[in-house]
Design a protein around this motif. Structure first.
Motif, PDB file in Angstrom:
ATOM      1  N   UNK A  53      14.155  67.423  13.514  1.00 36.72           N
ATOM      2  CA  UNK A  53      13.221  67.278  14.636  1.00 36.72           C
ATOM      3  C   UNK A  53      12.984  68.609  15.326  1.00 36.72           C
ATOM      4  N   UNK A  54      14.042  69.395  15.532  1.00 36.37           N
ATOM      5  CA  UNK A  54      13.915  70.697  16.177  1.00 36.37           C
ATOM      6  C   UNK A  54      13.017  71.632  15.381  1.00 36.37           C
ATOM      7  N   UNK A  55      13.179  71.640  14.075  1.00 35.60           N
ATOM      8  CA  UNK A  55      12.369  72.520  13.237  1.00 35.60           C
ATOM      9  C   UNK A  55      10.903  72.108  13.254  1.00 35.60           C
TER      10      UNK A  55
ATOM     11  N   UNK B 110      16.960  59.249   3.203  1.00 33.33           N
ATOM     12  CA  UNK B 110      16.094  58.470   4.084  1.00 33.33           C
ATOM     13  C   UNK B 110      15.541  59.291   5.232  1.00 33.33           C
ATOM     14  N   UNK B 111      16.350  60.214   5.768  1.00 31.40           N
ATOM     15  CA  UNK B 111      15.870  61.084   6.839  1.00 31.40           C
ATOM     16  C   UNK B 111      14.776  62.019   6.338  1.00 31.40           C
ATOM     17  N   UNK B 112      14.963  62.566   5.130  1.00 31.01           N
ATOM     18  CA  UNK B 112      13.930  63.435   4.562  1.00 31.01           C
ATOM     19  C   UNK B 112      12.633  62.654   4.360  1.00 31.01           C
ATOM     20  N   UNK B 113      12.748  61.427   3.905  1.00 28.61           N
ATOM     21  CA  UNK B 113      11.558  60.601   3.683  1.00 28.61           C
ATOM     22  C   UNK B 113      10.907  60.220   5.010  1.00 28.61           C
ATOM     23  N   UNK B 114      11.720  59.850   5.974  1.00 28.58           N
ATOM     24  CA  UNK B 114      11.192  59.401   7.265  1.00 28.58           C
ATOM     25  C   UNK B 114      10.419  60.509   7.972  1.00 28.58           C
ATOM     26  N   UNK B 115      10.895  61.747   7.830  1.00 28.92           N
ATOM     27  CA  UNK B 115      10.222  62.876   8.472  1.00 28.92           C
ATOM     28  C   UNK B 115       9.103  63.453   7.606  1.00 28.92           C
ATOM     29  N   UNK B 116       8.933  62.951   6.402  1.00 25.83           N
ATOM     30  CA  UNK B 116       7.864  63.436   5.536  1.00 25.83           C
ATOM     31  C   UNK B 116       8.079  64.848   5.039  1.00 25.83           C
ATOM     32  N   UNK B 117       9.348  65.212   4.764  1.00 27.39           N
ATOM     33  CA  UNK B 117       9.645  66.561   4.305  1.00 27.39           C
ATOM     34  C   UNK B 117       9.233  66.759   2.848  1.00 27.39           C
ATOM     35  N   UNK B 118       9.218  68.009   2.428  1.00 31.93           N
ATOM     36  CA  UNK B 118       8.866  68.332   1.043  1.00 31.93           C
ATOM     37  C   UNK B 118       9.817  67.658   0.073  1.00 31.93           C
ATOM     38  N   UNK B 119      11.094  67.560   0.451  1.00 34.34           N
ATOM     39  CA  UNK B 119      12.063  66.934  -0.436  1.00 34.34           C
ATOM     40  C   UNK B 119      13.474  67.149   0.052  1.00 34.34           C
ATOM     41  N   UNK B 120      14.413  66.927  -0.857  1.00 31.73           N
ATOM     42  CA  UNK B 120      15.830  67.117  -0.570  1.00 31.73           C
ATOM     43  C   UNK B 120      16.429  67.998  -1.651  1.00 31.73           C
ATOM     44  N   UNK B 121      17.502  68.692  -1.293  1.00 32.82           N
ATOM     45  CA  UNK B 121      18.205  69.562  -2.235  1.00 32.82           C
ATOM     46  C   UNK B 121      19.685  69.215  -2.201  1.00 32.82           C
ATOM     47  N   UNK B 122      20.299  69.155  -3.359  1.00 34.40           N
ATOM     48  CA  UNK B 122      21.690  68.720  -3.459  1.00 34.40           C
ATOM     49  C   UNK B 122      22.592  69.892  -3.828  1.00 34.40           C
ATOM     50  N   UNK B 123      23.688  70.028  -3.095  1.00 31.71           N
ATOM     51  CA  UNK B 123      24.712  71.033  -3.360  1.00 31.71           C
ATOM     52  C   UNK B 123      26.046  70.303  -3.479  1.00 31.71           C
ATOM     53  N   UNK B 124      26.638  70.253  -4.559  1.00 31.20           N
ATOM     54  CA  UNK B 124      26.659  71.160  -5.682  1.00 31.20           C
ATOM     55  C   UNK B 124      26.616  70.289  -6.930  1.00 31.20           C
ATOM     56  N   UNK B 125      25.846  70.663  -7.937  1.00 27.64           N
ATOM     57  CA  UNK B 125      25.630  69.767  -9.067  1.00 27.64           C
ATOM     58  C   UNK B 125      26.889  69.509  -9.880  1.00 27.64           C
TER      59      UNK B 125
ATOM     60  N   UNK C 250       6.259  70.643   7.623  1.00 25.83           N
ATOM     61  CA  UNK C 250       7.125  69.714   6.905  1.00 25.83           C
ATOM     62  C   UNK C 250       7.113  69.968   5.410  1.00 25.83           C
ATOM     63  N   UNK C 251       5.969  70.425   4.902  1.00 23.89           N
ATOM     64  CA  UNK C 251       5.868  70.647   3.456  1.00 23.89           C
ATOM     65  C   UNK C 251       6.551  71.938   3.005  1.00 23.89           C
ATOM     66  N   UNK C 252       7.229  72.606   3.950  1.00 27.04           N
ATOM     67  CA  UNK C 252       8.033  73.768   3.609  1.00 27.04           C
ATOM     68  C   UNK C 252       9.532  73.485   3.747  1.00 27.04           C
ATOM     69  N   UNK C 253       9.902  72.261   4.103  1.00 34.75           N
ATOM     70  CA  UNK C 253      11.296  71.953   4.390  1.00 34.75           C
ATOM     71  C   UNK C 253      11.933  71.067   3.328  1.00 34.75           C
ATOM     72  N   UNK C 254      13.070  71.522   2.828  1.00 27.40           N
ATOM     73  CA  UNK C 254      13.934  70.713   1.972  1.00 27.40           C
ATOM     74  C   UNK C 254      15.206  70.413   2.752  1.00 27.40           C
ATOM     75  N   UNK C 255      15.609  69.167   2.784  1.00 26.69           N
ATOM     76  CA  UNK C 255      16.837  68.809   3.478  1.00 26.69           C
ATOM     77  C   UNK C 255      18.017  69.010   2.537  1.00 26.69           C
ATOM     78  N   UNK C 256      18.900  69.941   2.885  1.00 29.21           N
ATOM     79  CA  UNK C 256      20.090  70.175   2.082  1.00 29.21           C
ATOM     80  C   UNK C 256      21.106  69.069   2.295  1.00 29.21           C
ATOM     81  N   UNK C 257      21.643  68.561   1.186  1.00 31.83           N
ATOM     82  CA  UNK C 257      22.641  67.494   1.217  1.00 31.83           C
ATOM     83  C   UNK C 257      23.883  67.996   0.488  1.00 31.83           C
TER      84      UNK C 257
END
Length: 247
Positions: A181-183, A212-227, A190-197
């Motif tokens: 929300x702050x960002x 769900x938070x990434x989807x609710x805010x309409x972000x570009x996507x999510x990124x997962x650390x560490x594969x 929003x289309x420049x933001x990936x939510x790191x998980x």
């Protein structure tokens, strides 16, 4: 997933870009499997391969590199050479710890100038720059999110490590939601933001909350650390809440 970052380089204690030593290094081949084959194989599957460059400003080594013209230019030239020679489609900068001890505005300018110079260097190669950044509700204030987003392909928000030291478990959804929300309120698209998980925090039962938070805010996507700790249970949980496109 449509991209992957290979953590094979870092800035060492002398402020030098390197592929050797530490936790992030260029791996040796394992039979027919080579670093080059992993990069080309990802690209062949339509997964964009990034070279990740890691640094933590724990002893000011990152600040040293960013502020020293010779070290800065040498690192950017080396990164560009790897992008060109090894077939990377982009660079993921994971520069952590800025603005904790030193003047935040000065640290922001150093990082902005570096990203701008790197973008100018690798754009003619058809490559892009992404930047991993701490969330705005953290102690690290050396990140100018608006300017970084204007130059980078995207910002990966490392919305984790909210718990006090010694406390484990899923990251608090309220804190992650506040960071997003702050960002967005500050004007980061929003289309420049990936939510790191972070899989070091999340479980198969909690990862859907973060997606769900990434989807609710309409972000570009999510990124997962560490594969390397991405388990079948994690994959099953992700598949329940995302729509798979393509293969």
């Amino acid at each position: 997933m449509d991209s992957v970052a290979f953590g094979w380089s870092h800035i060492n204690e002398k402020g030098e870009f390197t592929l050797e030593g530490g936790e992030y290094f260029w791996p040796e081949a394992a039979g027919d499997i080579t670093p080059e084959s992993l990069v080309s194989g990802a690209a062949a599957e339509g997964v964009k391969p990034y070279l990740m460059v890691y640094s933590l400003d724990g002893d000011n080594q990152l600040t040293l590199m960013l502020s020293d013209e010779t070290l800065r230019n040498r690192s950017i030239d080396s990164i560009a050479a790897l992008v060109k020679d090894k077939g990377f489609g982009g660079v993921m900068l994971d520069f952590e710890g800025l603005g904790l001890k030193l003047d935040a505005a000065s640290q922001q300018k150093l990082l902005n100038d570096y990203v701008r110079q790197l973008v100018d260097k690798i754009s003619p190669l058809g490559a892009t720059v992404s930047v991993a950044v701490p969330p705005p509700n953290s102690a690290y204030k050396g990140y100018d999110y608006i300017t970084l987003a204007s130059m980078a392909e995207d910002l990966m928000i490392m919305a984790y490590k909210y718990h006090p030291k010694g406390v484990t478990g899923p990251e608090p959804n309220s804190m992650v939601d506040d960071a997003i929300t702050m960002l967005v309120k500050a004007g980061v698209p929003k289309n420049k933001l990936l939510l790191g998980i972070s899989l070091g925090s999340e479980t198969p039962d909690s990862i859907d909350d973060k997606i769900g938070l990434a989807k609710r805010h309409g972000l570009k996507g999510a990124a997962i650390w560490l594969l390397k700790i991405y388990s079948p249970a994690h994959e099953e949980a992700v598949n329940r809440v995302v729509e798979k496109i393509g293969k």
